[in-house]
Motif scaffolding. Sequence first.
Motif, PDB file in Angstrom:
ATOM      1  N   TYR A  88       0.377  11.743   1.537  1.00  0.00           N
ATOM      2  CA  TYR A  88      -0.035  12.572   2.669  1.00  0.00           C
ATOM      3  C   TYR A  88       0.056  14.045   2.310  1.00  0.00           C
ATOM      4  O   TYR A  88       0.913  14.460   1.532  1.00  0.00           O
ATOM      5  CB  TYR A  88       0.874  12.316   3.886  1.00  0.00           C
ATOM      6  CG  TYR A  88       0.668  10.967   4.517  1.00  0.00           C
ATOM      7  CD1 TYR A  88      -0.384  10.733   5.399  1.00  0.00           C
ATOM      8  CD2 TYR A  88       1.532   9.917   4.235  1.00  0.00           C
ATOM      9  CE1 TYR A  88      -0.565   9.491   5.983  1.00  0.00           C
ATOM     10  CE2 TYR A  88       1.353   8.669   4.821  1.00  0.00           C
ATOM     11  CZ  TYR A  88       0.305   8.462   5.690  1.00  0.00           C
ATOM     12  OH  TYR A  88       0.123   7.237   6.262  1.00  0.00           O
ATOM     13  N   THR A 114       0.555   5.503   0.303  1.00  0.00           N
ATOM     14  CA  THR A 114      -0.343   6.584   0.725  1.00  0.00           C
ATOM     15  C   THR A 114       0.314   7.940   0.476  1.00  0.00           C
ATOM     16  O   THR A 114       1.468   8.154   0.843  1.00  0.00           O
ATOM     17  CB  THR A 114      -0.678   6.454   2.223  1.00  0.00           C
ATOM     18  OG1 THR A 114      -1.231   5.150   2.453  1.00  0.00           O
ATOM     19  CG2 THR A 114      -1.684   7.503   2.661  1.00  0.00           C
ATOM     20  N   ALA A 118      -4.903   6.857  -0.991  1.00  0.00           N
ATOM     21  CA  ALA A 118      -4.147   5.613  -0.758  1.00  0.00           C
ATOM     22  C   ALA A 118      -4.369   4.672  -1.935  1.00  0.00           C
ATOM     23  O   ALA A 118      -5.483   4.562  -2.454  1.00  0.00           O
ATOM     24  CB  ALA A 118      -4.599   4.954   0.543  1.00  0.00           C
ATOM     25  N   THR A 141       0.837  -1.204   0.000  1.00  0.00           N
ATOM     26  CA  THR A 141       0.000   0.000   0.000  1.00  0.00           C
ATOM     27  C   THR A 141       0.867   1.248   0.000  1.00  0.00           C
ATOM     28  O   THR A 141       1.871   1.312   0.715  1.00  0.00           O
ATOM     29  CB  THR A 141      -0.925   0.027   1.238  1.00  0.00           C
ATOM     30  OG1 THR A 141      -1.688  -1.179   1.259  1.00  0.00           O
ATOM     31  CG2 THR A 141      -1.889   1.199   1.186  1.00  0.00           C
ATOM     32  N   GLN A 160       1.718   5.169  12.017  1.00  0.00           N
ATOM     33  CA  GLN A 160       0.497   5.619  11.329  1.00  0.00           C
ATOM     34  C   GLN A 160      -0.550   6.095  12.342  1.00  0.00           C
ATOM     35  O   GLN A 160      -1.231   7.100  12.116  1.00  0.00           O
ATOM     36  CB  GLN A 160      -0.064   4.486  10.471  1.00  0.00           C
ATOM     37  CG  GLN A 160       0.858   4.092   9.332  1.00  0.00           C
ATOM     38  CD  GLN A 160       0.421   2.805   8.670  1.00  0.00           C
ATOM     39  OE1 GLN A 160      -0.426   2.808   7.786  1.00  0.00           O
ATOM     40  NE2 GLN A 160       0.987   1.685   9.096  1.00  0.00           N
ATOM     41  N   MET A 187      -4.134  11.855   5.229  1.00  0.00           N
ATOM     42  CA  MET A 187      -4.102  11.005   4.046  1.00  0.00           C
ATOM     43  C   MET A 187      -4.849  11.689   2.908  1.00  0.00           C
ATOM     44  O   MET A 187      -5.990  12.087   3.051  1.00  0.00           O
ATOM     45  CB  MET A 187      -4.782   9.660   4.360  1.00  0.00           C
ATOM     46  CG  MET A 187      -4.712   8.672   3.223  1.00  0.00           C
ATOM     47  SD  MET A 187      -5.809   7.269   3.466  1.00  0.00           S
ATOM     48  CE  MET A 187      -5.099   6.490   4.889  1.00  0.00           C
ATOM     49  N   THR A 197      -7.759   2.648  -2.730  1.00  0.00           N
ATOM     50  CA  THR A 197      -8.441   1.937  -1.648  1.00  0.00           C
ATOM     51  C   THR A 197      -9.947   2.158  -1.782  1.00  0.00           C
ATOM     52  O   THR A 197     -10.382   3.243  -2.148  1.00  0.00           O
ATOM     53  CB  THR A 197      -7.967   2.473  -0.284  1.00  0.00           C
ATOM     54  OG1 THR A 197      -6.542   2.553  -0.321  1.00  0.00           O
ATOM     55  CG2 THR A 197      -8.350   1.553   0.858  1.00  0.00           C
TER      56      THR A 197
END
Length: 222
Positions: free
Chosen positions: A47, A45, A108, A43, A94, A105, A131
């Motif tokens: 930010y 992500t 993702a 995964t 996290q 976030m 996601t």
Amino acid sequence: MPIKWVLHWQPHAGTSVNSQILNEVSQCVESINGVKEGRWKATLTFYKPMLRDQSLAGEFPRDFLGISVPEQPNKYYFVIRAQRIVMEADSSIQNIMEKLQSYKMRVALNFEGFQYQLGDFQLRVGKVVPTHSENLRGIVMEVEYLPISSIEKSRQIMEEFLQIWQEALSKRSLPGQFMHMEPNFTEYGLPEPYTSQHTAVQYATVMAQLIASVQSGQAVRN
């Protein structure tokens, strides 16, 4: 840790990725005697900083990525490409970030698919999807050579394997090809041997390539 190359699917101009290409690639691995071992998932992500004072926007990195990889479930990796920074943290970071509310976030993406064993090589072929969505954004492939952890010593073997793989795939006449863009690991302060931080940097590089190819595809259509 075994050496790994992360490749992304580069569609031909005017074409896009689709699940049929992913199916064909998976079938191709099996046609050269790849043994399916199960599923895998990584995964990534993006930010963004939670700024109370907008005038400080320039002081925070815009390209701030968090990455989790299946071989290190208790670790989390941060990559800031602009400053060539990569960091390894405990996966609990996290939760800490969520509590601190300093970064939020933005989006993702999951890299998920199947893992195959092919002699001394391990191949992972997967789709890139946001996601909570099935909207295909790209296709990636990990090639791992299990006996060696030296980037330089394994280079010729990896290149020869990729040549065999590209030849097998070319028989299917798909509208694109897998590209390998090796980052300059020394810029990130990463020497030999290979580590999961090298993997994190490769995923950040692949993501930049995927975004660029999507944007150029949109520019062609417009």
